[in-house]
Design an enzyme around this catalytic site. Structure first.
Site, PDB file in Angstrom:
ATOM      1  N   ASN A 192      20.756   5.695  21.427  1.00  0.00           N
ATOM      2  CA  ASN A 192      19.870   6.856  21.533  1.00  0.00           C
ATOM      3  C   ASN A 192      20.366   8.045  20.715  1.00  0.00           C
ATOM      4  OD1 ASN A 192      18.692   5.114  23.298  1.00  0.00           O
ATOM      5  ND2 ASN A 192      19.113   6.303  25.151  1.00  0.00           N
TER       6      ASN A 192
ATOM      7  N   THR B  25     -16.591  31.186  -4.839  1.00  0.00           N
ATOM      8  CA  THR B  25     -16.487  31.098  -3.378  1.00  0.00           C
ATOM      9  C   THR B  25     -17.723  30.302  -2.950  1.00  0.00           C
ATOM     10  OG1 THR B  25     -17.728  33.133  -2.975  1.00  0.00           O
ATOM     11  CG2 THR B  25     -15.321  33.353  -3.142  1.00  0.00           C
ATOM     12  N   HIS B  26     -17.568  29.489  -1.929  1.00  0.00           N
ATOM     13  CA  HIS B  26     -18.647  28.554  -1.526  1.00  0.00           C
ATOM     14  C   HIS B  26     -19.061  27.647  -2.683  1.00  0.00           C
ATOM     15  CE1 HIS B  26     -19.224  31.237   1.992  1.00  0.00           C
ATOM     16  NE2 HIS B  26     -18.986  32.180   1.092  1.00  0.00           N
TER      17      HIS B  26
ATOM     18  N   SER C  63     -13.848   2.567 -16.314  1.00  0.00           N
ATOM     19  CA  SER C  63     -14.646   1.723 -15.438  1.00  0.00           C
ATOM     20  C   SER C  63     -14.654   0.310 -15.997  1.00  0.00           C
ATOM     21  CB  SER C  63     -16.060   2.284 -15.368  1.00  0.00           C
ATOM     22  OG  SER C  63     -16.979   1.266 -15.068  1.00  0.00           O
TER      23      SER C  63
ATOM     24  N   LYS D 168     -16.475   5.803 -19.211  1.00  0.00           N
ATOM     25  CA  LYS D 168     -15.872   6.554 -18.092  1.00  0.00           C
ATOM     26  C   LYS D 168     -14.396   6.873 -18.296  1.00  0.00           C
ATOM     27  CE  LYS D 168     -17.484   7.503 -14.706  1.00  0.00           C
ATOM     28  NZ  LYS D 168     -17.595   6.756 -13.444  1.00  0.00           N
TER      29      LYS D 168
ATOM     30  N   ASN E 232     -11.962   8.183 -15.476  1.00  0.00           N
ATOM     31  CA  ASN E 232     -11.926   8.546 -14.055  1.00  0.00           C
ATOM     32  C   ASN E 232     -10.595   9.184 -13.656  1.00  0.00           C
ATOM     33  OD1 ASN E 232     -14.489   7.399 -13.786  1.00  0.00           O
ATOM     34  ND2 ASN E 232     -13.642   5.381 -13.312  1.00  0.00           N
TER      35      ASN E 232
ATOM     36  N   GLU F 295      -7.690  11.570  -7.444  1.00  0.00           N
ATOM     37  CA  GLU F 295      -8.408  11.026  -6.288  1.00  0.00           C
ATOM     38  C   GLU F 295      -7.454  10.434  -5.262  1.00  0.00           C
ATOM     39  OE1 GLU F 295     -12.573   9.194  -7.714  1.00  0.00           O
ATOM     40  OE2 GLU F 295     -10.896   8.561  -8.952  1.00  0.00           O
TER      41      GLU F 295
ATOM     42  N   TYR G 188      15.188   9.350  26.799  1.00  0.00           N
ATOM     43  CA  TYR G 188      14.812   8.397  25.760  1.00  0.00           C
ATOM     44  C   TYR G 188      13.768   7.414  26.282  1.00  0.00           C
ATOM     45  CZ  TYR G 188      14.764   5.120  21.977  1.00  0.00           C
ATOM     46  OH  TYR G 188      14.314   4.342  20.937  1.00  0.00           O
TER      47      TYR G 188
ATOM     48  N   GLN H 164      10.740   5.201  19.121  1.00  0.00           N
ATOM     49  CA  GLN H 164      10.985   4.319  17.983  1.00  0.00           C
ATOM     50  C   GLN H 164       9.710   4.111  17.159  1.00  0.00           C
ATOM     51  OE1 GLN H 164      13.308   0.558  18.488  1.00  0.00           O
ATOM     52  NE2 GLN H 164      11.309  -0.420  18.292  1.00  0.00           N
TER      53      GLN H 164
HETATM   54  N1  ARG Z   1      15.854   1.339  17.717  1.00  0.00           N
HETATM   55  C1  ARG Z   1      15.674   2.435  18.598  1.00  0.00           C
HETATM   56  C2  ARG Z   1      14.906   3.581  17.909  1.00  0.00           C
HETATM   57  O1  ARG Z   1      14.614   3.479  16.772  1.00  0.00           O
HETATM   58  C3  ARG Z   1      16.943   2.977  19.124  1.00  0.00           C
HETATM   59  C4  ARG Z   1      17.395   2.132  20.247  1.00  0.00           C
HETATM   60  C5  ARG Z   1      17.158   2.684  21.549  1.00  0.00           C
HETATM   61  N2  ARG Z   1      16.937   1.572  22.390  1.00  0.00           N
HETATM   62  C6  ARG Z   1      17.283   1.557  23.667  1.00  0.00           C
HETATM   63  N3  ARG Z   1      17.046   0.509  24.328  1.00  0.00           N
HETATM   64  N4  ARG Z   1      17.799   2.610  24.264  1.00  0.00           N
HETATM   65  O2  ARG Z   1      14.575   4.530  18.550  1.00  0.00           O
END
Ligand code: ARG
Length: 501
Positions: A111, A156-157, A278, A284, A286, A291, A318, A323
């Protein structure tokens, strides 16, 4: 179901069965690639700290550091693992044995590691985008230097409004990019704080020197509260928001180049490199790059929206939901980086058509405001009264198929008498002067306005902005390189000490 990946050390004794389908579904290995180099560094800095505090023996620490140092820059992550952290630990155990590698994750968690690695990657990507934005500013400056003096109908507009210049118009984009860059550099300060030491979320009884780890990893400080450190993705959401704003500015510029390069406008021609033709209509040309940039803005807004939607209403601290935000971040960063680069290159290829601009700027009665100003200034009419008088002159010009000058000459006295009770007369030369697009530009006195006389000084200031950006980039890049060097130094000396002992 069943005995999938029997060597999976991380599942330990708690979990018995596994499913390939479930693992594929929840694994982040597919998008952990950009994090892997940072995760190796995090493991190094953490192990150095553990060895120094005596939590891990010299021998075990040195074995872990030797393993980490030997990893290639590009790592092939095993898709059967949960994530890069899991893969790394498993590989370490396979390579140096559990008696040493078994200490790698003492006092840290995936974490705090993933929050740290994300911040390390984001700061590098922010530096990269600021560098590209600097090139974009340089391209805008180049256009201003080369074509700035040309007049341009202002809208404008999307209706012809008032005359301006290519300089004034492009400088407005310059300021927009400058604001975006400022947001990126301010964001950097909030991103570059280290979560390490937060462990799962509550901190750890293991002796880790948070400040020392942070410094070895190039951070400017720590994320304070350990729960906030692992659970917050504020830095990620702020990043995608800033990218979104930058992309909105780019899409405006892109839309404009699409319009301006059309036959209807005919203001610019884009470089062939940034155009396509094109498959059926051979005439053309383009504006495909413009774009695509315009469309990428929509994609980045989508990625940002996805990230925000995932982040909302999660309980502290967490959750694996976090993730799922990562791939959106990658796509937003990739799309923005390439869009900024291409906009910079495409703008440098733009050629304005002076004849067309000179011709169009005089059309469309876009100096009507200046005639109204003249009635106020020289003839004692209130602005609303003047607006009414000129509005009527414009309408009759449109109806009679004549110019505003023609209609003013023929009808000003009569219309002004009806509106104000006084018949106003403007002499022919003066009338011509206030209706002349190029002359009206020189009458603008308010700072930041379209008067060409402001251009030279503004360009000097714009150049200074670009230089300031170069300094910022150099400072940040140097600091990151320095920290990488001192991390390597610490790792080496930790390994040497073991050889001596
Ligand atoms: N791979 C996880 C992430 O990208 C981090 C791992 C956390 N997993 C866990 N079981 N506490 O956030």
């Amino acid at each position: 179901m069943g005995g999938h990946n029997v060597n999976n050390i991380l599942r330990g004794s708690r979990i018995r069965r596994s499913s390939k389908e479930a693992n594929d579904f929840t694994s982040s290995v597919g998008f952990d690639g950009p994090l892997s180099g940072h995760v190796v560094k995090i493991n190094m800095a953490h192990m150095v700290s553990l060895v120094k505090s005596g939590e891990v023996g010299q021998k075990e620490g040195a074995a872990c550091l030797a393993f980490l140092s030997g990893l290639p820059t590009k790592m092939d992550l095993d898709p059967s693992t949960e994530d890069v952290h899991h893969w790394l630990e498993q590989k370490a155990i396979a390579s140096v044995g559990i008696d040493a590698a078994g200490y790698l994750n003492l006092g840290k968690s995936r974490n705090d590691q993933v929050a740290t690695a994300l911040r390390m990657e984001v700061r590098e990507r922010v530096i990269g985008i600021v560098g590209r934005a600097k090139r974009l500013e340089a391209s805008l400056l180049k256009v201003m230097a080369r074509y700035g003096n040309l007049p341009l109908p202002g809208y404008t507009h999307l209706q012809r409004a008032q005359p301006t210049t290519v300089f004034h118009h492009m400088q407005s984009h310059f300021e927009a990019v400058e604001e975006d860059v400022e947001r990126l550099t301010q964001l950097y300060a909030r991103v570059n704080l280290s979560p390490m030491g937060a462990a799962a979320f509550a901190g750890t009884s293991v002796k880790v020197d948070r400040a020392a780890v942070a410094s070895l990893l190039g951070f400017d400080g720590l994320v304070g509260n350990s729960m906030f450190a692992v659970s917050s993705r504020g830095f990620l959401l702020e990043t995608v928001s800033v990218l979104e704003l930058l992309m909105v500015d780019l899409s405006k510029m892109a839309e404009e180049l699409v319009l301006w390069s059309s036959t209807e406008f005919g203001f610019v021609e884009l470089g062939d490199e940034y155009s396509a033709t094109s498959s059926i209509m051979p005439q053309k040309k383009n504006p495909v790059v413009a774009e695509t940039i315009r469309a990428k803005c929509g994609s980045v807004i989508g990625e940002a929206t996805a990230a925000f939607s995932i982040a909302k209403a999660l309980p502290n601290a967490y959750n694996l939901d976090l993730q799922e935000m990562t791939p959106h971040l990658w796509r937003a960063l990739d799309d923005t980086a390439s869009s900024v680069s291409l906009m910079a290159a495409m703008l440098a290829s733009v050629r304005f058509d002076p004849a067309r601009l000179n011709e169009t700027v005089g059309e469309g009665m876009s100096t009507a405001t200046e005639l109204a100003n003249e009635l106020v200034r020289a003839h004692g009419v209130s602005f609303r009264g003047a607006h009414q008088i000129v509005g009527e002159l414009v309408r009759s010009a449109v109806e009679d198929g004549t110019t505003l000058e023609g209609s003013a000459e023929a009808r000003l006295a009569e219309v002004s008498e009806r509106v104000t009770g006084r018949a106003i007369k403007i002499d022919k030369a003066r009338l011509r002067a206030v209706l002349d697009a190029l002359k009206t530009l020189t009458l603008v006195g308010s700072s930041g306005g379209a008067n060409p006389k402001f251009a030279a000084r503004q360009m000097v200031q714009d150049k200074k902005e670009i230089e300031k950006l170069s300094d910022w980039l150099e400072e940040k890049e140097n600091k990151l390189n320095e920290s990488t060097k001192s991390l390597r130094g610490e790792v080496r000396s930790c390994m040497r000490r073991e050889v001596r002992s």
